[in-house]
Motif scaffolding. Structure first.
Motif, PDB file in Angstrom:
ATOM      1  N   TYR A 221     -16.216  -2.405  13.116  1.00 55.42           N
ATOM      2  CA  TYR A 221     -17.534  -2.633  12.525  1.00 55.42           C
ATOM      3  C   TYR A 221     -18.649  -2.335  13.515  1.00 55.42           C
ATOM      4  O   TYR A 221     -19.696  -1.795  13.144  1.00 55.42           O
ATOM      5  CB  TYR A 221     -17.639  -4.059  12.003  1.00 55.42           C
ATOM      6  N   LEU A 222     -18.441  -2.658  14.785  1.00 52.72           N
ATOM      7  CA  LEU A 222     -19.452  -2.339  15.791  1.00 52.72           C
ATOM      8  C   LEU A 222     -19.566  -0.831  16.001  1.00 52.72           C
ATOM      9  O   LEU A 222     -20.670  -0.302  16.206  1.00 52.72           O
ATOM     10  CB  LEU A 222     -19.111  -3.031  17.112  1.00 52.72           C
ATOM     11  N   ILE A 223     -18.436  -0.128  15.947  1.00 56.73           N
ATOM     12  CA  ILE A 223     -18.475   1.334  16.071  1.00 56.73           C
ATOM     13  C   ILE A 223     -19.247   1.950  14.915  1.00 56.73           C
ATOM     14  O   ILE A 223     -20.104   2.828  15.107  1.00 56.73           O
ATOM     15  CB  ILE A 223     -17.041   1.902  16.141  1.00 56.73           C
ATOM     16  N   PHE A 224     -18.968   1.498  13.689  1.00 57.20           N
ATOM     17  CA  PHE A 224     -19.683   2.036  12.532  1.00 57.20           C
ATOM     18  C   PHE A 224     -21.175   1.726  12.628  1.00 57.20           C
ATOM     19  O   PHE A 224     -22.015   2.577  12.320  1.00 57.20           O
ATOM     20  CB  PHE A 224     -19.115   1.449  11.242  1.00 57.20           C
ATOM     21  N   ALA A 225     -21.523   0.504  13.039  1.00 54.68           N
ATOM     22  CA  ALA A 225     -22.929   0.131  13.181  1.00 54.68           C
ATOM     23  C   ALA A 225     -23.614   1.009  14.222  1.00 54.68           C
ATOM     24  O   ALA A 225     -24.751   1.467  14.023  1.00 54.68           O
ATOM     25  CB  ALA A 225     -23.048  -1.343  13.559  1.00 54.68           C
ATOM     26  N   ALA A 226     -22.916   1.271  15.345  1.00 55.47           N
ATOM     27  CA  ALA A 226     -23.495   2.100  16.401  1.00 55.47           C
ATOM     28  C   ALA A 226     -23.693   3.541  15.930  1.00 55.47           C
ATOM     29  O   ALA A 226     -24.728   4.167  16.204  1.00 55.47           O
ATOM     30  CB  ALA A 226     -22.596   2.061  17.640  1.00 55.47           C
ATOM     31  N   LEU A 227     -22.699   4.080  15.221  1.00 55.63           N
ATOM     32  CA  LEU A 227     -22.816   5.459  14.733  1.00 55.63           C
ATOM     33  C   LEU A 227     -23.950   5.603  13.728  1.00 55.63           C
ATOM     34  O   LEU A 227     -24.728   6.570  13.777  1.00 55.63           O
ATOM     35  CB  LEU A 227     -21.488   5.891  14.100  1.00 55.63           C
ATOM     36  N   LEU A 228     -24.056   4.648  12.803  1.00 61.26           N
ATOM     37  CA  LEU A 228     -25.140   4.705  11.822  1.00 61.26           C
ATOM     38  C   LEU A 228     -26.501   4.554  12.494  1.00 61.26           C
ATOM     39  O   LEU A 228     -27.474   5.217  12.110  1.00 61.26           O
ATOM     40  CB  LEU A 228     -24.949   3.617  10.764  1.00 61.26           C
ATOM     41  N   SER A 229     -26.584   3.696  13.506  1.00 60.27           N
ATOM     42  CA  SER A 229     -27.840   3.510  14.240  1.00 60.27           C
ATOM     43  C   SER A 229     -28.226   4.784  14.979  1.00 60.27           C
ATOM     44  O   SER A 229     -29.395   5.186  14.983  1.00 60.27           O
ATOM     45  CB  SER A 229     -27.705   2.349  15.237  1.00 60.27           C
ATOM     46  N   PHE A 230     -27.234   5.429  15.592  1.00 62.55           N
ATOM     47  CA  PHE A 230     -27.490   6.672  16.310  1.00 62.55           C
ATOM     48  C   PHE A 230     -27.991   7.748  15.352  1.00 62.55           C
ATOM     49  O   PHE A 230     -28.916   8.508  15.674  1.00 62.55           O
ATOM     50  CB  PHE A 230     -26.219   7.132  17.015  1.00 62.55           C
ATOM     51  N   GLY A 231     -27.393   7.788  14.157  1.00 58.76           N
ATOM     52  CA  GLY A 231     -27.844   8.759  13.164  1.00 58.76           C
ATOM     53  C   GLY A 231     -29.284   8.521  12.758  1.00 58.76           C
ATOM     54  O   GLY A 231     -30.077   9.469  12.621  1.00 58.76           O
ATOM     55  N   LEU A 232     -29.658   7.256  12.565  1.00 58.35           N
ATOM     56  CA  LEU A 232     -31.038   6.945  12.196  1.00 58.35           C
ATOM     57  C   LEU A 232     -32.011   7.340  13.301  1.00 58.35           C
ATOM     58  O   LEU A 232     -33.108   7.840  13.031  1.00 58.35           O
ATOM     59  CB  LEU A 232     -31.183   5.450  11.886  1.00 58.35           C
ATOM     60  N   LEU A 233     -31.621   7.101  14.562  1.00 57.13           N
ATOM     61  CA  LEU A 233     -32.489   7.470  15.684  1.00 57.13           C
ATOM     62  C   LEU A 233     -32.723   8.974  15.723  1.00 57.13           C
ATOM     63  O   LEU A 233     -33.781   9.434  16.169  1.00 57.13           O
ATOM     64  CB  LEU A 233     -31.871   7.000  17.001  1.00 57.13           C
ATOM     65  N   ARG A 234     -31.758   9.722  15.245  1.00 53.18           N
ATOM     66  CA  ARG A 234     -31.897  11.186  15.196  1.00 53.18           C
ATOM     67  C   ARG A 234     -32.561  11.653  13.903  1.00 53.18           C
ATOM     68  O   ARG A 234     -32.723  12.852  13.681  1.00 53.18           O
ATOM     69  CB  ARG A 234     -30.532  11.858  15.328  1.00 53.18           C
ATOM     70  N   GLY A 235     -32.927  10.683  13.053  1.00 52.76           N
ATOM     71  CA  GLY A 235     -33.550  11.033  11.787  1.00 52.76           C
ATOM     72  C   GLY A 235     -32.584  11.553  10.752  1.00 52.76           C
ATOM     73  O   GLY A 235     -32.985  12.219   9.793  1.00 52.76           O
ATOM     74  N   LYS A 236     -31.296  11.237  10.930  1.00 53.39           N
ATOM     75  CA  LYS A 236     -30.268  11.705  10.002  1.00 53.39           C
ATOM     76  C   LYS A 236     -29.402  10.523   9.559  1.00 53.39           C
ATOM     77  O   LYS A 236     -28.528  10.092  10.302  1.00 53.39           O
ATOM     78  CB  LYS A 236     -29.381  12.764  10.676  1.00 53.39           C
TER      79      LYS A 236
ATOM     80  N   TRP B 254     -26.488   9.332   8.472  1.00 49.47           N
ATOM     81  CA  TRP B 254     -25.162   9.924   8.307  1.00 49.47           C
ATOM     82  C   TRP B 254     -24.405   9.339   7.124  1.00 49.47           C
ATOM     83  O   TRP B 254     -23.476   9.959   6.615  1.00 49.47           O
ATOM     84  CB  TRP B 254     -24.360   9.743   9.597  1.00 49.47           C
ATOM     85  N   LEU B 255     -24.799   8.152   6.690  1.00 47.50           N
ATOM     86  CA  LEU B 255     -24.156   7.558   5.524  1.00 47.50           C
ATOM     87  C   LEU B 255     -24.287   8.470   4.313  1.00 47.50           C
ATOM     88  O   LEU B 255     -23.397   8.550   3.466  1.00 47.50           O
ATOM     89  CB  LEU B 255     -24.788   6.192   5.227  1.00 47.50           C
ATOM     90  N   GLN B 256     -25.399   9.195   4.247  1.00 49.26           N
ATOM     91  CA  GLN B 256     -25.629  10.111   3.131  1.00 49.26           C
ATOM     92  C   GLN B 256     -24.587  11.213   3.094  1.00 49.26           C
ATOM     93  O   GLN B 256     -24.160  11.652   2.013  1.00 49.26           O
ATOM     94  CB  GLN B 256     -27.026  10.707   3.237  1.00 49.26           C
ATOM     95  N   LEU B 257     -24.147  11.667   4.269  1.00 50.36           N
ATOM     96  CA  LEU B 257     -23.149  12.732   4.320  1.00 50.36           C
ATOM     97  C   LEU B 257     -21.822  12.288   3.732  1.00 50.36           C
ATOM     98  O   LEU B 257     -21.081  13.094   3.179  1.00 50.36           O
ATOM     99  CB  LEU B 257     -22.939  13.179   5.770  1.00 50.36           C
ATOM    100  N   VAL B 258     -21.541  10.983   3.841  1.00 49.30           N
ATOM    101  CA  VAL B 258     -20.265  10.452   3.381  1.00 49.30           C
ATOM    102  C   VAL B 258     -20.301  10.071   1.908  1.00 49.30           C
ATOM    103  O   VAL B 258     -19.336  10.280   1.172  1.00 49.30           O
ATOM    104  CB  VAL B 258     -19.864   9.218   4.227  1.00 49.30           C
TER     105      VAL B 258
ATOM    106  N   TRP C 235     -31.551   6.300   1.310  1.00 51.92           N
ATOM    107  CA  TRP C 235     -30.442   6.318   2.268  1.00 51.92           C
ATOM    108  C   TRP C 235     -30.829   5.626   3.570  1.00 51.92           C
ATOM    109  O   TRP C 235     -29.992   4.976   4.201  1.00 51.92           O
ATOM    110  CB  TRP C 235     -30.003   7.756   2.536  1.00 51.92           C
ATOM    111  N   VAL C 236     -32.083   5.754   3.972  1.00 54.18           N
ATOM    112  CA  VAL C 236     -32.531   5.081   5.192  1.00 54.18           C
ATOM    113  C   VAL C 236     -32.454   3.566   5.012  1.00 54.18           C
ATOM    114  O   VAL C 236     -31.951   2.845   5.883  1.00 54.18           O
ATOM    115  CB  VAL C 236     -33.974   5.505   5.551  1.00 54.18           C
ATOM    116  N   ILE C 237     -32.920   3.069   3.872  1.00 53.92           N
ATOM    117  CA  ILE C 237     -32.884   1.630   3.612  1.00 53.92           C
ATOM    118  C   ILE C 237     -31.450   1.132   3.543  1.00 53.92           C
ATOM    119  O   ILE C 237     -31.089   0.107   4.148  1.00 53.92           O
ATOM    120  CB  ILE C 237     -33.629   1.306   2.298  1.00 53.92           C
ATOM    121  N   LEU C 238     -30.601   1.847   2.814  1.00 51.48           N
ATOM    122  CA  LEU C 238     -29.205   1.433   2.676  1.00 51.48           C
ATOM    123  C   LEU C 238     -28.494   1.443   4.025  1.00 51.48           C
ATOM    124  O   LEU C 238     -27.702   0.541   4.329  1.00 51.48           O
ATOM    125  CB  LEU C 238     -28.481   2.350   1.687  1.00 51.48           C
TER     126      LEU C 238
END
Length: 201
Positions: A105-120, A122-126, A138-141
């Motif tokens: 869960y921490l890995i998923f949270a970190a990856l999603l946070s990193f995607g948001l920082l890049r303006g992407k 990533w949850l949308q891709l999945v 998608w940003v809110i979710l």
């Protein structure tokens, strides 16, 4: 890119949740039993973990064969199950396996946070194919899901460190599934506000 094939949803659910239910049944049946294997005593928890690992590998392989692809979450989960489940069996210590949900869960949270920082987001891709939404949705979710993953990681740590093995197994088997389902059901207003019509709607 591998072609995505449709599979019966009941079969898919059985393959995804079957190993966890087998783990629950075996642990509940043998939680107070000690197994002497190769001169070493193993608890019912470790034996259930040892059965869970190959079953998870087999069902994931069947899913890949049937659908033609695996989601990143499925791959990450399988890797952590093999690594931390294997450590629990190798060292005869359930703590490694209990830590697995926290890490994933921490890995998923970190990856999603990193995607948001890049303006992407990533949850949308999945999930975009299943839940088409406008970018702001998608940003809110994604932000909400990050919060959920962090909360689940903390809950897992508290439960396995302070409660019984049975309490943790119940939480992992049923609690996490119910919480995730409840989370997405609670996002109905978000999906309605930012959702886009699918082809043919």
């Amino acid at each position: 890119m591998a072609e995505k094939r449709k599979v019966n949803p009941w079969l898919k659910a059985a393959l995804e949740f079957g190993p966890l239910l087998v783990f629950f049944v075996v642990f509940t049946r043998f939680k107070d039993t000690q197994f002497a294997i190769g001169g070493t005593d193993y608890s019912g928890f470790v034996v259930a973990t040892a059965l869970f690992i190959p079953l998870m590998v087999v069902t994931t392989a069947i899913l890949w064969r049937l659908t033609g692809r695996l989601a990143p979450m499925q791959i990450a989960t399988l890797v952590l199950v093999v690594v931390f489940g294997g450590l629990s069996v190798w060292f005869n210590d359930p703590h490694f396996f209990k830590m697995k949900p926290t890490l994933i869960y921490l890995i998923f949270a970190a990856l999603l946070s990193f995607g948001l920082l890049r303006g992407k987001p990533w949850l949308q891709l999945v999930m975009d194919e299943a839940i088409p939404m406008r970018p702001e949705g998608w940003v809110i979710l994604t932000k909400r899901l990050i919060g959920l993953f962090v909360a689940l990681a903390l809950a897992n740590e508290v439960i396995w460190r302070t409660m019984s093995d049975q309490a943790w197994v119940n939480f992992k088997t049923f609690g996490l599934t119910i919480l995730m389902l409840g989370f997405f059901l609670a996002q109905g207003p978000l999906f309605s506000r930012y959702g886009l019509p699918k082809d043919g709607d």
